[in-house]
Scaffold this motif. Structure first.
Motif, PDB file in Angstrom:
ATOM      1  N   TRP A 165      86.879 121.644 -78.836  1.00  0.00           N
ATOM      2  CA  TRP A 165      87.138 123.074 -79.018  1.00  0.00           C
ATOM      3  C   TRP A 165      88.524 123.314 -79.603  1.00  0.00           C
ATOM      4  O   TRP A 165      88.711 124.201 -80.439  1.00  0.00           O
ATOM      5  CB  TRP A 165      86.960 123.843 -77.701  1.00  0.00           C
ATOM      6  CG  TRP A 165      85.559 124.270 -77.504  1.00  0.00           C
ATOM      7  CD1 TRP A 165      84.618 123.691 -76.714  1.00  0.00           C
ATOM      8  CD2 TRP A 165      84.906 125.376 -78.143  1.00  0.00           C
ATOM      9  NE1 TRP A 165      83.418 124.357 -76.820  1.00  0.00           N
ATOM     10  CE2 TRP A 165      83.575 125.409 -77.683  1.00  0.00           C
ATOM     11  CE3 TRP A 165      85.307 126.341 -79.056  1.00  0.00           C
ATOM     12  CZ2 TRP A 165      82.658 126.361 -78.118  1.00  0.00           C
ATOM     13  CZ3 TRP A 165      84.383 127.297 -79.481  1.00  0.00           C
ATOM     14  CH2 TRP A 165      83.085 127.296 -79.007  1.00  0.00           C
ATOM     15  N   ALA A 166      89.516 122.541 -79.178  1.00  0.00           N
ATOM     16  CA  ALA A 166      90.869 122.703 -79.713  1.00  0.00           C
ATOM     17  C   ALA A 166      90.893 122.422 -81.212  1.00  0.00           C
ATOM     18  O   ALA A 166      91.458 123.201 -81.995  1.00  0.00           O
ATOM     19  CB  ALA A 166      91.837 121.787 -78.968  1.00  0.00           C
ATOM     20  N   VAL A 167      90.263 121.333 -81.627  1.00  0.00           N
ATOM     21  CA  VAL A 167      90.220 120.980 -83.049  1.00  0.00           C
ATOM     22  C   VAL A 167      89.427 122.025 -83.833  1.00  0.00           C
ATOM     23  O   VAL A 167      89.832 122.450 -84.926  1.00  0.00           O
ATOM     24  CB  VAL A 167      89.633 119.561 -83.238  1.00  0.00           C
ATOM     25  CG1 VAL A 167      89.331 119.273 -84.696  1.00  0.00           C
ATOM     26  CG2 VAL A 167      90.584 118.515 -82.655  1.00  0.00           C
ATOM     27  N   PHE A 168      88.301 122.473 -83.269  1.00  0.00           N
ATOM     28  CA  PHE A 168      87.483 123.485 -83.932  1.00  0.00           C
ATOM     29  C   PHE A 168      88.271 124.785 -84.123  1.00  0.00           C
ATOM     30  O   PHE A 168      88.250 125.379 -85.210  1.00  0.00           O
ATOM     31  CB  PHE A 168      86.206 123.742 -83.123  1.00  0.00           C
ATOM     32  CG  PHE A 168      85.330 124.814 -83.701  1.00  0.00           C
ATOM     33  CD1 PHE A 168      84.656 124.615 -84.892  1.00  0.00           C
ATOM     34  CD2 PHE A 168      85.178 126.026 -83.045  1.00  0.00           C
ATOM     35  CE1 PHE A 168      83.851 125.616 -85.438  1.00  0.00           C
ATOM     36  CE2 PHE A 168      84.372 127.021 -83.563  1.00  0.00           C
ATOM     37  CZ  PHE A 168      83.707 126.820 -84.765  1.00  0.00           C
ATOM     38  N   MET A 169      88.982 125.229 -83.078  1.00  0.00           N
ATOM     39  CA  MET A 169      89.766 126.465 -83.181  1.00  0.00           C
ATOM     40  C   MET A 169      90.882 126.321 -84.217  1.00  0.00           C
ATOM     41  O   MET A 169      91.136 127.248 -85.000  1.00  0.00           O
ATOM     42  CB  MET A 169      90.371 126.828 -81.817  1.00  0.00           C
ATOM     43  CG  MET A 169      89.370 127.369 -80.827  1.00  0.00           C
ATOM     44  SD  MET A 169      88.923 129.065 -81.258  1.00  0.00           S
ATOM     45  CE  MET A 169      87.172 128.977 -81.142  1.00  0.00           C
ATOM     46  N   ALA A 170      91.543 125.174 -84.233  1.00  0.00           N
ATOM     47  CA  ALA A 170      92.604 124.953 -85.223  1.00  0.00           C
ATOM     48  C   ALA A 170      92.025 124.987 -86.637  1.00  0.00           C
ATOM     49  O   ALA A 170      92.596 125.621 -87.539  1.00  0.00           O
ATOM     50  CB  ALA A 170      93.304 123.619 -84.950  1.00  0.00           C
ATOM     51  N   LEU A 204      79.412 129.664 -87.693  1.00  0.00           N
ATOM     52  CA  LEU A 204      80.079 128.375 -87.468  1.00  0.00           C
ATOM     53  C   LEU A 204      80.156 128.043 -85.976  1.00  0.00           C
ATOM     54  O   LEU A 204      79.975 126.890 -85.582  1.00  0.00           O
ATOM     55  CB  LEU A 204      81.476 128.383 -88.086  1.00  0.00           C
ATOM     56  CG  LEU A 204      81.524 128.346 -89.606  1.00  0.00           C
ATOM     57  CD1 LEU A 204      82.946 128.573 -90.110  1.00  0.00           C
ATOM     58  CD2 LEU A 204      80.979 127.032 -90.127  1.00  0.00           C
ATOM     59  N   MET A 205      80.416 129.056 -85.163  1.00  0.00           N
ATOM     60  CA  MET A 205      80.473 128.817 -83.714  1.00  0.00           C
ATOM     61  C   MET A 205      79.113 128.406 -83.162  1.00  0.00           C
ATOM     62  O   MET A 205      79.030 127.522 -82.313  1.00  0.00           O
ATOM     63  CB  MET A 205      81.007 130.047 -82.977  1.00  0.00           C
ATOM     64  CG  MET A 205      82.483 130.199 -83.091  1.00  0.00           C
ATOM     65  SD  MET A 205      83.083 131.405 -81.905  1.00  0.00           S
ATOM     66  CE  MET A 205      84.831 131.300 -82.229  1.00  0.00           C
ATOM     67  N   THR A 207      96.139 125.771 -79.148  1.00  0.00           N
ATOM     68  CA  THR A 207      97.356 125.301 -78.483  1.00  0.00           C
ATOM     69  C   THR A 207      97.189 125.299 -76.971  1.00  0.00           C
ATOM     70  O   THR A 207      97.572 124.333 -76.291  1.00  0.00           O
ATOM     71  CB  THR A 207      98.558 126.181 -78.893  1.00  0.00           C
ATOM     72  OG1 THR A 207      98.691 126.130 -80.326  1.00  0.00           O
ATOM     73  CG2 THR A 207      99.848 125.708 -78.245  1.00  0.00           C
ATOM     74  N   ALA A 208      96.617 126.360 -76.432  1.00  0.00           N
ATOM     75  CA  ALA A 208      96.386 126.425 -74.985  1.00  0.00           C
ATOM     76  C   ALA A 208      95.457 125.304 -74.522  1.00  0.00           C
ATOM     77  O   ALA A 208      95.690 124.681 -73.482  1.00  0.00           O
ATOM     78  CB  ALA A 208      95.814 127.791 -74.601  1.00  0.00           C
ATOM     79  N   LEU A 209      94.411 125.042 -75.293  1.00  0.00           N
ATOM     80  CA  LEU A 209      93.474 123.976 -74.927  1.00  0.00           C
ATOM     81  C   LEU A 209      94.151 122.609 -74.980  1.00  0.00           C
ATOM     82  O   LEU A 209      93.893 121.747 -74.129  1.00  0.00           O
ATOM     83  CB  LEU A 209      92.250 123.996 -75.841  1.00  0.00           C
ATOM     84  CG  LEU A 209      91.329 125.198 -75.676  1.00  0.00           C
ATOM     85  CD1 LEU A 209      90.254 125.203 -76.756  1.00  0.00           C
ATOM     86  CD2 LEU A 209      90.700 125.227 -74.297  1.00  0.00           C
TER      87      LEU A 209
END
Length: 185
Positions: free
Chosen positions: A123-128, A157-158, A87-89
């Motif tokens: 990164w936003a999509v990956f974190m979600a 995964l990271m 969300t922050a990204l």
């Protein structure tokens, strides 16, 4: 050494989960993270905002797990962290005109603005997705399997995600060697 120091609370959590149960493991990670931050403070090392945030979430969700005697809280902790980061990204460029990935990595990487935007969105999509995957593993598999995924699977995964991003963005990177600029083997 720093990587080991950062990884240690998760390994201790996993060890306690396998030796005892999720409640003991929760106490162990709460203590380990607290000691980690206190150790940094005693050594007069910088405690990052991410470390403070992670400690606060671990203490809050760990306390809920122990007080309510319900492991769902500690299982949701990684998802909450991943989704807050996502969300922050996503909101950083819109609300604050800031690309947080660029702010974190601009010292190590030089990219054009459109590439920074793609990196941030990636990164936003990956974190979600990681948050959703954590919940799937937590509710589909045993606590011990979830613990293994949380400690080692997420790291794997990271690494795969970062290698993929490095390959994708390598066309923008320049070499320090004369005559060996990007795109010039």
């Amino acid at each position: 050494m720093k990587l080991f120091f950062d990884f240690l609370p998760g390994v201790l959590f996993l060890g306690a989960l396998y030796l005892f149960d999720i409640y003991v493991a929760t106490m162990v990670i709460m203590a380990a993270m607290t000691l980690q931050v206190l150790g940094l403070l005693v050594l007069r090392k910088k405690v990052t905002g991410m470390q403070w945030f992670t400690l606060a979430v671990i203490l809050a969700f760990g306390a809920a797990t122990l007080v309510l005697h319900n492991p769902v809280f500690i299982k949701w902790k990684p998802t909450v962290i991943y989704w807050i980061f996502a969300t922050a990204l996503l909101l950083g460029p819109v609300l604050f005109k800031r690309n947080f990935i660029q702010m974190l990595m601009k010292e190590q990487l030089t990219l054009p603005d459109h590439a920074w935007s793609r990196l941030n969105m990636g990164w936003a999509v990956f974190m979600a997705a990681l948050g959703g995957l954590n919940l799937w593993v937590a509710y589909t598999f045993s606590e011990k399997t979830w613990g293994l995924f949380k400690v080692f699977g997420v790291v794997g995964l990271m690494v795969v995600f970062m290698v993929g991003q490095l390959m994708y963005f390598s066309k923008y990177m320049k070499s320090d060697e004369p005559g060996n600029e990007a795109g010039n083997p």
